[in-house]
Write a protein that holds these residues in place. Structure first.
Motif, PDB file in Angstrom:
ATOM      1  N   THR A 213       1.802  -2.958   1.319  1.00 60.17           N
ATOM      2  CA  THR A 213       0.976  -2.725   2.494  1.00 60.17           C
ATOM      3  C   THR A 213       1.354  -3.691   3.616  1.00 60.17           C
ATOM      4  O   THR A 213       1.627  -4.862   3.381  1.00 60.17           O
ATOM      5  CB  THR A 213      -0.508  -2.920   2.135  1.00 60.17           C
ATOM      6  OG1 THR A 213      -0.827  -2.091   1.019  1.00 60.17           O
ATOM      7  CG2 THR A 213      -1.402  -2.553   3.299  1.00 60.17           C
ATOM      8  N   ASP A 219      -0.846   6.735   5.670  1.00 59.86           N
ATOM      9  CA  ASP A 219      -0.761   7.210   4.298  1.00 59.86           C
ATOM     10  C   ASP A 219       0.482   8.046   4.007  1.00 59.86           C
ATOM     11  O   ASP A 219       0.557   8.714   2.972  1.00 59.86           O
ATOM     12  CB  ASP A 219      -2.012   8.014   3.941  1.00 59.86           C
ATOM     13  CG  ASP A 219      -2.143   9.286   4.773  1.00 59.86           C
ATOM     14  OD1 ASP A 219      -1.371   9.454   5.746  1.00 59.86           O
ATOM     15  OD2 ASP A 219      -3.018  10.110   4.457  1.00 59.86           O
ATOM     16  N   ILE A 235      -0.295  -0.335  -5.464  1.00 56.69           N
ATOM     17  CA  ILE A 235      -0.358  -0.744  -4.058  1.00 56.69           C
ATOM     18  C   ILE A 235      -0.465  -2.258  -3.983  1.00 56.69           C
ATOM     19  O   ILE A 235      -1.371  -2.860  -4.573  1.00 56.69           O
ATOM     20  CB  ILE A 235      -1.555  -0.099  -3.327  1.00 56.69           C
ATOM     21  CG1 ILE A 235      -1.392   1.425  -3.282  1.00 56.69           C
ATOM     22  CG2 ILE A 235      -1.691  -0.655  -1.909  1.00 56.69           C
ATOM     23  CD1 ILE A 235      -2.566   2.151  -2.633  1.00 56.69           C
ATOM     24  N   ALA A 237      -1.707  -4.750  -1.879  1.00 52.71           N
ATOM     25  CA  ALA A 237      -2.665  -4.773  -0.768  1.00 52.71           C
ATOM     26  C   ALA A 237      -2.602  -6.097  -0.015  1.00 52.71           C
ATOM     27  O   ALA A 237      -1.983  -7.070  -0.443  1.00 52.71           O
ATOM     28  CB  ALA A 237      -4.070  -4.529  -1.309  1.00 52.71           C
ATOM     29  N   ASN A 242      -7.209  -5.459   0.331  1.00 55.95           N
ATOM     30  CA  ASN A 242      -7.651  -4.632   1.451  1.00 55.95           C
ATOM     31  C   ASN A 242      -6.461  -3.870   2.020  1.00 55.95           C
ATOM     32  O   ASN A 242      -5.330  -4.333   1.951  1.00 55.95           O
ATOM     33  CB  ASN A 242      -8.285  -5.511   2.545  1.00 55.95           C
ATOM     34  CG  ASN A 242      -9.250  -6.545   1.980  1.00 55.95           C
ATOM     35  OD1 ASN A 242     -10.217  -6.182   1.312  1.00 55.95           O
ATOM     36  ND2 ASN A 242      -8.969  -7.824   2.211  1.00 55.95           N
ATOM     37  N   VAL A 243      -6.728  -2.681   2.589  1.00 60.04           N
ATOM     38  CA  VAL A 243      -5.657  -1.870   3.157  1.00 60.04           C
ATOM     39  C   VAL A 243      -6.056  -1.379   4.545  1.00 60.04           C
ATOM     40  O   VAL A 243      -7.251  -1.258   4.849  1.00 60.04           O
ATOM     41  CB  VAL A 243      -5.332  -0.648   2.255  1.00 60.04           C
ATOM     42  CG1 VAL A 243      -4.920  -1.095   0.865  1.00 60.04           C
ATOM     43  CG2 VAL A 243      -6.506   0.323   2.183  1.00 60.04           C
ATOM     44  N   MET A 247      -4.585   4.367   5.608  1.00 61.17           N
ATOM     45  CA  MET A 247      -4.065   4.683   4.285  1.00 61.17           C
ATOM     46  C   MET A 247      -5.078   5.427   3.419  1.00 61.17           C
ATOM     47  O   MET A 247      -4.716   6.013   2.389  1.00 61.17           O
ATOM     48  CB  MET A 247      -3.624   3.391   3.566  1.00 61.17           C
ATOM     49  CG  MET A 247      -2.432   2.681   4.196  1.00 61.17           C
ATOM     50  SD  MET A 247      -1.958   1.178   3.287  1.00 61.17           S
ATOM     51  CE  MET A 247      -1.242   1.866   1.796  1.00 61.17           C
ATOM     52  N   LEU A 263      -4.229  -1.710  -7.951  1.00 64.71           N
ATOM     53  CA  LEU A 263      -4.209  -2.571  -6.768  1.00 64.71           C
ATOM     54  C   LEU A 263      -3.850  -3.999  -7.150  1.00 64.71           C
ATOM     55  O   LEU A 263      -4.424  -4.567  -8.082  1.00 64.71           O
ATOM     56  CB  LEU A 263      -5.583  -2.546  -6.091  1.00 64.71           C
ATOM     57  CG  LEU A 263      -5.647  -3.046  -4.642  1.00 64.71           C
ATOM     58  CD1 LEU A 263      -5.045  -2.005  -3.709  1.00 64.71           C
ATOM     59  CD2 LEU A 263      -7.081  -3.336  -4.237  1.00 64.71           C
ATOM     60  N   GLY A 280     -11.601   0.340   4.230  1.00 66.56           N
ATOM     61  CA  GLY A 280     -10.332  -0.125   3.675  1.00 66.56           C
ATOM     62  C   GLY A 280     -10.448  -1.426   2.915  1.00 66.56           C
ATOM     63  O   GLY A 280      -9.449  -1.915   2.380  1.00 66.56           O
TER      64      GLY A 280
END
Length: 324
Positions: A213, A219, A235, A237, A242-243, A247, A263, A280
């Motif tokens: 990220t 996305d 992912i 993050a 957090n994203v 996304m 995550l 997010g």
């Protein structure tokens, strides 16, 4: 001196040499390390097998499983005290973690390699290999899982990562430091290993996407992973997990299609937490059904998810594997 240690060679810089600058560093004779046997036999009764000769970017989970099966076969022999695997450094931590997840912990398994080819000035391969054999033959290395030995340090496969592109001190365990050290006269451990739930030894058949990220991401990469029918997604993050909100549509779509998402944080220290409640934020992601990891980095979470998917695609059961 009568302790038997198996050395399995798989390639990497430790088996390479540089003919000239124009040609670069390349794979040479796969039996290069055979020349170190007289030196290694000063510390243990060493038996060496040349499994394959691949640079580490060519290693896939299929080769990792092949290595694991060979190690398992050797460790079943009563007279074998431990095993050493030589490996290229780029993906060494992933292979080491694979082995740590699937192999029994009763006998030492040590992974090592080199940052400098064997004909470069200050080549570190033979030195690391000697130290790896010393650790594998040491009684205090029992029941510590798979270890990584480099530059006089002993690291846990779970915590170690490559931190520098060329420095011989590249392998570090951020936040924790090494499990132990190798001196000229002894092998010293400072702490015990943290055990994870052992997974069955399988050749992974599911592809897992690893997505890092960054600020302003949307996305589109997640949509690509869905279109490619990935078995899972990891992912990396921001911060505590957090994203960017753009996304989220892809994340929701993947979860709706029962694609598990794990995550981790792109930070090399700390873990992901359901702390932030904004769009997010980690709290929202947790409530959506994303699996939070247990502090491992993205590349290792990918290996663990690939192995876990061979057992189940059920989210709750997968989540249990990531809770140790």
């Amino acid at each position: 001196m009568n302790k038997k240690v198996i050395v399995i060679t798989t390639g990497g810089t430790i088996e390479m040499s540089q003919a000239n600058e124009a040609e670069g560093i390349r794979i040479q004779d796969q039996h290069t390390l055979q020349k170190t046997l007289p030196l290694l036999n000063q510390y243990a009764n060493v038996e060496m097998e040349h499994l394959f000769n691949l640079p580490s970017p060519h290693i896939t989970p299929a080769e990792m499983a092949q290595i694991a099966r060979r190690v398992e076969k050797y460790l079943d022999r009563e007279e074998v005290k431990g095993a050493v695997i030589t490996h290229g450094t780029d993906t060494l931590e992933e292979t080491a973690y694979f082995l740590d997840l699937v192999l029994p912990k009763n006998k030492p398994v040590v992974v090592t390699g080199a940052m400098r080819s064997h004909n470069e000035l200050g080549a570190d391969g033979p030195y690391n290999l000697v130290n790896a054999v010393r650790v594998a033959s040491h009684n205090n290395a029992d029941r510590k899982g798979t270890l990584v030995v480099f530059n006089d340090e002993i690291h846990s496969a779970r915590t170690v990562t490559k931190t520098h592109s060329s420095n011989i001190a590249t392998f570090q365990s951020p936040g924790l430091g090494p499990m132990g050290v190798i001196t000229k006269k002894n092998v010293i451990f400072y702490r015990e290993a943290l055990y994870e739930k052992q997974l069955p030894l399988n050749t992974p058949s599911h592809q897992v996407a690893l997505i890092k990220t960054a600020a302003g991401m949307d996305d589109s990469i997640i949509e690509w992973a869905i279109a490619q029918k990935m078995g899972g997604i990891v992912i990396e993050a921001l911060g505590q997990g957090n994203v960017p909100p753009m996304m989220l549509p892809g994340i929701r779509k993947a979860l709706a299609q029962r694609i598990p998402i794990v995550l981790v944080s792109r930070c090399f220290n700390g873990t992901v937490l359901d702390t932030y409640g904004y769009e997010g934020g980690g709290k929202q992601l947790k409530e959506m059904g994303i699996i939070f990891s247990n502090g491992i980095n993205g590349q290792k979470a990918r290996i663990k998810l690939m192995l876990a998917l061979e057992m189940t695609t059920d989210r709750q059961r997968l989540e249990a594997y990531f809770h140790m």
